[in-house]
Design an enzyme around this catalytic site. Structure first.
Site, PDB file in Angstrom:
ATOM      1  N   ASP A  14      34.174  20.033  70.987  1.00 50.86           N
ATOM      2  CA  ASP A  14      35.140  20.148  69.628  1.00 50.86           C
ATOM      3  C   ASP A  14      36.351  19.980  69.598  1.00 50.86           C
ATOM      4  O   ASP A  14      36.794  19.743  71.113  1.00 50.86           O
ATOM      5  CB  ASP A  14      34.550  21.545  69.141  1.00 50.86           C
ATOM      6  CG  ASP A  14      35.140  22.586  69.798  1.00 50.86           C
ATOM      7  OD1 ASP A  14      34.827  23.977  69.648  1.00 50.86           O
ATOM      8  OD2 ASP A  14      35.412  22.358  70.896  1.00 50.86           O
TER       9      ASP A  14
ATOM     10  N   ASP B 106      24.455  22.546  66.134  1.00 52.17           N
ATOM     11  CA  ASP B 106      24.957  23.382  67.203  1.00 52.17           C
ATOM     12  C   ASP B 106      25.196  24.864  66.540  1.00 52.17           C
ATOM     13  O   ASP B 106      25.795  25.056  65.322  1.00 52.17           O
ATOM     14  CB  ASP B 106      26.360  22.889  67.665  1.00 52.17           C
ATOM     15  CG  ASP B 106      27.531  23.348  67.001  1.00 52.17           C
ATOM     16  OD1 ASP B 106      27.932  22.789  66.166  1.00 52.17           O
ATOM     17  OD2 ASP B 106      28.339  24.463  67.373  1.00 52.17           O
TER      18      ASP B 106
ATOM     19  N   CYS C  44       3.940  30.491  72.391  1.00 60.75           N
ATOM     20  CA  CYS C  44       5.174  29.903  72.925  1.00 60.75           C
ATOM     21  C   CYS C  44       4.683  29.393  74.405  1.00 60.75           C
ATOM     22  O   CYS C  44       4.032  30.271  75.299  1.00 60.75           O
ATOM     23  CB  CYS C  44       6.375  30.576  73.058  1.00 60.75           C
ATOM     24  SG  CYS C  44       7.716  29.890  73.875  1.00 60.75           S
TER      25      CYS C  44
ATOM     26  N   CYS D  48       6.984  28.697  76.928  1.00 59.78           N
ATOM     27  CA  CYS D  48       8.013  28.686  78.080  1.00 59.78           C
ATOM     28  C   CYS D  48       7.714  29.928  78.970  1.00 59.78           C
ATOM     29  O   CYS D  48       6.451  30.769  78.817  1.00 59.78           O
ATOM     30  CB  CYS D  48       9.174  29.352  77.067  1.00 59.78           C
ATOM     31  SG  CYS D  48       9.448  31.212  77.031  1.00 59.78           S
TER      32      CYS D  48
ATOM     33  N   CYS E 206       7.413  33.735  78.163  1.00 58.00           N
ATOM     34  CA  CYS E 206       6.395  33.931  77.210  1.00 58.00           C
ATOM     35  C   CYS E 206       4.986  33.769  78.165  1.00 58.00           C
ATOM     36  O   CYS E 206       3.866  34.509  77.897  1.00 58.00           O
ATOM     37  CB  CYS E 206       6.233  33.081  75.972  1.00 58.00           C
ATOM     38  SG  CYS E 206       7.437  33.713  74.916  1.00 58.00           S
TER      39      CYS E 206
ATOM     40  N   HIS F 151      14.091  31.935  76.739  1.00 60.41           N
ATOM     41  CA  HIS F 151      13.120  31.733  75.545  1.00 60.41           C
ATOM     42  C   HIS F 151      13.890  31.142  74.354  1.00 60.41           C
ATOM     43  O   HIS F 151      13.225  30.425  73.755  1.00 60.41           O
ATOM     44  CB  HIS F 151      12.379  33.278  75.384  1.00 60.41           C
ATOM     45  CG  HIS F 151      11.581  33.027  74.030  1.00 60.41           C
ATOM     46  ND1 HIS F 151      10.504  32.470  73.916  1.00 60.41           N
ATOM     47  CD2 HIS F 151      12.074  33.485  72.814  1.00 60.41           C
ATOM     48  CE1 HIS F 151      10.190  32.688  72.694  1.00 60.41           C
ATOM     49  NE2 HIS F 151      11.022  33.240  71.909  1.00 60.41           N
TER      50      HIS F 151
END
Lengths: 399, 402
Positions: free
Chosen positions: B98, B272, B310, B312, B315, B340
């Site tokens: 930025d 973002d 989920c 991931c 999880c 997660h």
């Protein structure tokens, strides 16, 4: 559990052995390092990184204190989940339960009484009785566990020291009788800095029906010089073919002393404290593997064994911590990046550093085992201590 | 003036559309990205405790670095000397920086905006300092990200009055200074930021002004700052309608999963926000139903995973009970939750992209809303936005059921 000392090893008491425990499909070679955990996981290395970035099966031995779990999760829930291996999803790792942990659960010998052992945790002071301890441990189903001990530091009175041995033996018997599922138990041996008491305790414990021995009372402020005699006083009285585990011997020299006294398993907070402080282990793992080129006397607190990654001298250093190291951190990141991460207090700094330090220290244990198997342990130990002296001397004279 | 060869071949690489929503392939110097996409914020050259391998596994495509923080430590000169931020972090995929302006205005006590730039007190030694559009671009040139942002005069949407108009025109003047100062147009893509508060007239002037400069991409700024949701979506809708089709649209500071779904329906591509990682540190997990607060006592005995659907690492391996005993006490708790939460956001990005490509975007939106609002109480602003986006969500909305 199966443990065997390999025959035909070198002079002295140092021995190389093989440990086989239920969960882990691979045999563990000893002398070995147990990794320190908080609630079963390393302080900064997440479980996926634990399995992917550290050598196997060396990194499969994990030490934990059941007392950590008392804040936040009940034994019943742990049981419902299916025990520690299931809860942490580390089915091939070996969990060793040791009540005392030098970070979270410090033994408070002043508050320990005949009913139970006192520990100081960040939240409160706990008094744990043998029955409570056994209940806690049985909900977790570790691979082996150490009986509740009354650990005292080196400077207590003889009377207090004797009491600690009496209590520890009594609690050992309590734990054994409460042990319904015949799990693997290591009997605790204390005795402070009294050779006599160490002998007495060791001889008593050797008569109990246990699978191994845990030697406590070290890493509590005693000097390194005292350790050797106290350790050999204990191992003298223990059967050869049973594993010996000691907590609190952290420095490489202390480990070497422990190996020389016949110890097989070690856990300590050495790596944890180094990591917190931003120190990276750099000492050569093999003699004559080259000079430790990064050693600079001006490095704040660094020495020939380690460097302080927070030091400004590393701000632009694009080399890895150790050139020849093949840990994730050294393969992917530079000292400059780590220096930045420490300076901006980013958690990734500790993750990356704990990976390197653990990897390096496991490498040290690997070198120890190799030296024993080649019949050269005493020489290895002498060289290690002497080359430290040489490096210090060289750096001091060039300064 | 030849600006950049970062190409966003929407016309060639558009992989799918549904009314205003688009799924595309955004080709950047370091990575081939698929939009819509969420960009995690790696403020100081790292994302809270996650390694680059983990970030790759999770599916992060572009990471945002904050110019203000990096310029302070380790400094843009050092990063440049060591070969740029990609090399410094060893991040093989894309980076966006930025302009540094927003942080200054929001973090620094005595920041003041003049035509020259943003004047502020150095947090290191208290000396007065000035961040000009030129300086911001120079710092970003040294850092070396794939996408860089022009310094804008950003004003909170809760402010009213002539300040907003002043800021909008200044932003246009500053974009020319930024373009002139940009030394690496062939490697770094300069995005302009649309300002103008909540005033459609001002927003329109700003859009047209930026589009005239033919930039590689455009951001919609000045939102995500406390304005009401109804105003928020209208500004996004207006801007996406007016910005060129073939360039990416980046809504800065957004945000919550619901906001991302709505903005994607309206035609935005990039987002973002610090929210997923910040909320992880407070023990909150993102789930399809909304959020799950792992600190709550109720979690202490809950042996289900955070989100049973989920995939991931967290999880698949851990229970709410275990995470509960870690959060706020052990660093590992926030590491696992960050993992997660970012996985959740990247999965959302992938789902948005693939549902558009595979022609089932409205179904995806409906399912998303039904899961989040099982009682059918979809907020009115969402209903209004979806109407403009041309997506029929009547099956999810209680009131709209006939």
């Amino acid at each position: 559990m199966k443990f065997a000392v390999k025959k035909g090893w070198s002079n002295g008491r140092a021995r190389s052995g093989v440990l086989q425990l239920g969960s882990c499909p691979f045999p563990i070679q000893t002398p070995a390092l147990l990794l320190t955990t908080r609630k079963g996981l390393p302080p900064f290395i997440s479980p996926d990184l634990l399995t992917s970035s550290l050598p196997s099966p060396d990194s499969h031995l994990l030490q934990f204190s059941p007392l950590h779990f008392l804040e936040g999760i009940s034994p019943k829930t742990i049981s419902n989940i299916g025990g520690l291996h299931q809860m942490l999803s580390l089915h091939q790792h070996i969990f060793a339960a040791v009540p005392r942990d030098s970070i979270i659960a410090l033994p408070e010998h002043d508050s320990t009484n005949k009913y139970g052992a006192s520990f100081q945790t960040p939240g409160c002071r706990l008094l744990i009785k043998p029955a409570e301890y056994v209940e806690l441990v049985s909900s977790m189903e570790p691979d082996f566990w150490v009986t509740l001990a009354d650990e005292v530091p080196a400077w207590v009175s003889n009377k207090r020291n004797r009491t600690s041995v009496d209590r520890t033996l009594r609690w050992l018997d309590d734990c054994l009788s409460l042990n319904k599922e015949s799990t693997t138990i290591f009997g605790s041996i204390v005795g402070g800095s009294s050779i006599e008491e160490r002998h007495r305790c060791a001889q008593e414990v050797a008569q109990r029906n246990v699978s191994g021995y845990w030697i406590g009372g070290f890493g509590l402020g005693e000097s390194m010089d005292e350790q050797a005699a106290l350790l050999t006083a204990v191992t003298d009285d223990l059967p050869e073919d049973m594993p010996r585990h000691v907590s609190g011997l952290g420095l490489p020299e202390e480990v070497l002393q422990g190996v020389a006294a016949g110890i097989d398993l070690f856990d300590s907070t050495y790596v944890y404290h180094l990591t917190l402080g931003g120190f990276a282990l750099t000492f050569p793992l093999e003699r004559n593997k080259g000079e430790n080129a990064d050693y600079q006397l001006s490095d704040l607190g660094g020495d020939d064994m380690k460097i302080n990654l927070k030091a400004t001298v590393y701000r632009k250093d694009t080399s890895p911590i150790v050139e020849s190291c093949n840990c994730f951190t050294c393969q992917n990141h530079t000292k400059a990046y780590l220096n930045h991460l420490f300076n901006v207090h980013e958690m990734l700094a500790q993750t990356l550093l704990e990976i390197h330090n653990t990897h390096h220290y496991l490498g040290f244990f690997c070198s120890i085992r190799k030296a024993i198997e080649e019949g050269k342990f005493e020489q290895f130990r002498r060289n290690f201590v002497e080359s430290r002296r040489d490096r210090l001397f060289a750096a001091a004279s060039s300064a | 003036m030849e600006l950049c060869i970062c190409t966003f071949f929407l016309s060639n690489q558009v992989l799918g559309r549904f009314n205003r929503a688009r799924a595309a392939q955004l080709t950047l110097p370091h990575y081939l990205c698929q939009t819509p996409l969420f960009m995690p914020v790696g403020t100081q050259g790292t994302i809270k405790g996650l390694t680059k391998n983990q970030l790759e596994e999770i599916g992060c495509q572009i990471i945002l670095g904050n110019t203000y923080h990096l310029a302070l430590r380790p400094t843009s000169e050092l990063i440049d000397e060591l070969g740029g931020l990609h090399k410094f972090m060893n991040w093989p995929r894309a980076l966006l920086t930025d302009s540094g302006g927003f942080q200054m205005v929001s973090l620094l006590h005595l920041a003041d905006i003049t035509e020259k730039g943003v004047t502020f007190q150095s947090p290191v030694d208290g000396k007065p300092m000035l961040l000009t559009p030129e300086e911001s671009i120079q710092i970003q040139n040294r850092i070396g990200a794939d996408i860089i942002m022009a310094l804008d005069d950003v004003v909170r949407t809760t402010i009213t009055g002539p300040r907003i108009e002043e800021a909008m025109y200044r932003t246009l003047r500053w974009i020319d200074r930024s373009i002139a100062a940009h030394k690496r147009p062939n490697e770094q893509n300069l995005f302009g930021i649309v300002q103008g508060g909540l005033d459609p007239v001002l927003r329109d002037i700003c859009v047209r002004g930026l589009v005239e400069r033919n930039l590689p991409g455009y951001a919609i700024g000045g939102l995500a700052g406390g304005e009401d949701k109804d105003s928020f979506w209208r500004v996004v809708a207006q801007c996406t309608a007016a910005l060129p089709e073939d360039k990416p649209r980046y809504v800065m500071g957004v945000g919550y999963p619901l906001d991302i779904v709505v903005c994607s329906a309206l035609g935005a591509d990039m987002y973002d926000c610090v929210y997923p990682t910040r909320t992880a540190r407070f023990g909150t997990a993102l789930v399809p139903e909304g959020v799950l607060k792992l600190k709550h006592q109720a979690m202490a005995n809950d042996i289900r995973p955070i989100d049973p659907m989920c995939e991931c690492m967290v999880c698949k391996n851990y229970t709410r009970a275990y995470i509960h005993c870690l959060v706020t006490k052990d660093a590992m708790g926030s590491q696992l939750l960050s993992y997660h939460n970012l996985y959740y956001m990247m999965k959302l990005s992938r789902d948005l992209h693939s549902s558009i490509v595979e022609g089932r975007f409205p179904e995806f939106v409906c399912k998303f809303l039904q899961t989040m609002f099982p009682k059918g109480d979809v907020p009115e602003w969402v209903c209004n936005a979806m109407e403009v986006a041309g997506i029929d969500i009547s099956s999810c909305c209680h009131e709209m059921k006939v």
